[in-house]
Enzyme design. Structure first.
Site: not given
Ligand SMILES: [Zn+2]
Length: 162
Positions: A46, A51, A89-90, A131-132, A135
Site C-alpha cells: 500500500g 508518502q 512500510c515503504l 496502516h495507510e 499515514h
Molecule cells: Zn507506510
C-alpha cells in the site's frame, strides 16, 4: 504515468495531517495512477499520498486478485478483533516489526468515480488499510510498537544510511 519519489522516515511531511480531497479532479486521478505505479514498482502492499509528499487523504492498496484498491477520503467506521503480525512500510526500507491491528475493518470512502462505498476487509488488506489510513494523520507504524523496540528499529534505520 510516473514513478514518484517515496519520502523516507525523517521527512517532516510524514508527520503532517492530510486534508480531504474536496473534488475528484484530473490531478487527483493522475496522482492515483502514479501512486499505484510507484507502489507496484516498489513491491509495496500500500501507499498513501503523504508518502509521496502530497497532503491529501488518498491511499492505494494492492488488492491482489481484486486488483488495485484506490480510496479517496477513507475513514474506518468499524473494527473487529485483534491480530499481531509483521509489518513494513515503504518509508522505512528493510525495517519490519510486529504490530497489533484490528483483524477486520470496514472503511467508508469515495472511489475514483466519486461514488461513496463501504468495504469490509480482513487479513493483509485490513492491515494495509489501517496502516495507510494512519499515514493520513501522520501516524507511522513505529508509533505502534513499544519504546525499546522502536529505538532498536530506528537505530537499524540510521545504520543503513551510513
Ligand atoms: Zn507506510
Amino acid at each position: 504515468m510516473a514513478i514518484l519519489e517515496i519520502k523516507e522516515y525523517g521527512e517532516p511531511v510524514l508527520r503532517e495531517k492530510s486534508l480531504p480531497a474536496k473534488e475528484i479532479t484530473p490531478e487527483i486521478l493522475n496522482l492515483i495512477r502514479d501512486m499505484a505505479e510507484t507502489m507496484y514498482v516498489a513491491s509495496g502492499v500500500g501507499l498513501s499520498a503523504p508518502q509521496v509528499g502530497v497532503l491529501k487523504r488518498i491511499i492505494v492498496i494492492d488488492g491482489q486478485e481484486e486488483g488495485l484498491i484506490a480510496l479517496i477520503n477513507p475513514k474506518i467506521v468499524r473494527r473487529e478483533g485483534e491480530v499481531v503480525e509483521e509489518e513494513g512500510c515503504l518509508s522505512f526500507p528493510e525495517i519490519y516489526s510486529e504490530v497489533k491491528r484490528s483483524s477486520r475493518v470496514t472503511v467508508e470512502a469515495l472511489t475514483q468515480k466519486g461514488e461513496r462505498i463501504e468495504i469490509t476487509k480482513e487479513g493483509l488488506i485490513a492491515r494495509a488499510l489501517q496502516h495507510e489510513i494512519d499515514h493520513l494523520d501522520g501516524i507511522l507504524f513505529i508509533d505502534k510498537v513499544g519504546r525499546t523496540k522502536r529505538q532498536i528499529l530506528l537505530n537499524k534505520l540510521k545504520n543503513q544510511k551510513k
